[in-house]
Motif scaffolding. Structure first.
Motif, PDB file in Angstrom:
ATOM      1  N   VAL A 101       0.846  -1.201   0.000  1.00 57.28           N
ATOM      2  CA  VAL A 101       0.000   0.000   0.000  1.00 57.28           C
ATOM      3  C   VAL A 101       0.879   1.247   0.000  1.00 57.28           C
ATOM      4  O   VAL A 101       0.626   2.191  -0.755  1.00 57.28           O
ATOM      5  N   ALA A 102       1.924   1.245   0.830  1.00 57.12           N
ATOM      6  CA  ALA A 102       2.835   2.389   0.857  1.00 57.12           C
ATOM      7  C   ALA A 102       3.531   2.555  -0.492  1.00 57.12           C
ATOM      8  O   ALA A 102       3.720   3.679  -0.973  1.00 57.12           O
ATOM      9  N   MET A 103       3.907   1.450  -1.121  1.00 61.78           N
ATOM     10  CA  MET A 103       4.567   1.507  -2.432  1.00 61.78           C
ATOM     11  C   MET A 103       3.618   2.096  -3.481  1.00 61.78           C
ATOM     12  O   MET A 103       4.037   2.900  -4.320  1.00 61.78           O
ATOM     13  N   ILE A 104       2.352   1.728  -3.433  1.00 61.96           N
ATOM     14  CA  ILE A 104       1.362   2.266  -4.374  1.00 61.96           C
ATOM     15  C   ILE A 104       1.156   3.760  -4.135  1.00 61.96           C
ATOM     16  O   ILE A 104       1.069   4.544  -5.093  1.00 61.96           O
ATOM     17  N   VAL A 105       1.115   4.167  -2.878  1.00 62.16           N
ATOM     18  CA  VAL A 105       0.954   5.593  -2.567  1.00 62.16           C
ATOM     19  C   VAL A 105       2.135   6.391  -3.109  1.00 62.16           C
ATOM     20  O   VAL A 105       1.954   7.450  -3.725  1.00 62.16           O
ATOM     21  N   VAL A 106       3.349   5.894  -2.901  1.00 62.81           N
ATOM     22  CA  VAL A 106       4.538   6.590  -3.408  1.00 62.81           C
ATOM     23  C   VAL A 106       4.508   6.648  -4.934  1.00 62.81           C
ATOM     24  O   VAL A 106       4.811   7.693  -5.530  1.00 62.81           O
ATOM     25  N   ALA A 107       4.126   5.548  -5.583  1.00 65.71           N
ATOM     26  CA  ALA A 107       4.058   5.532  -7.046  1.00 65.71           C
ATOM     27  C   ALA A 107       3.025   6.538  -7.553  1.00 65.71           C
ATOM     28  O   ALA A 107       3.260   7.223  -8.558  1.00 65.71           O
TER      29      ALA A 107
END
Length: 75
Positions: free
Chosen positions: A29-35
């Motif tokens: 989820v954090a990776m998707i937010v950063v992307a």
């Protein structure tokens, strides 16, 4: 104030707290937010028009950087 329990939310939605490759769902989820943030920044950046004075400065230095002697050889 409503407090959302993220672990129970992920368990209800995904059925597990582990994502692909055994990594915690919170990481993905954090990776998707950063992307998404990077994508939005790039869209905003590439949609901006350059300032007129920036174009004038770039035109001054264009010849300096891009018109090099073809006779010069780097040994």
């Amino acid at each position: 104030m409503v407090h959302l329990n993220w672990e129970s939310f992920f368990l209800n939605v995904f059925g597990t707290l582990k994502g692909w490759g055994g990594i915690n769902v919170g990481f993905w989820v954090a990776m998707i937010v950063v992307a998404l943030v990077v994508l939005i920044e790039n869209i905003v950046f590439w949609c901006m028009k350059p300032r007129p004075e920036a174009e004038a400065i770039a035109a001054q230095y264009k010849d300096h950087y891009f018109d090099r002697d073809e006779d010069e050889e780097d040994d």
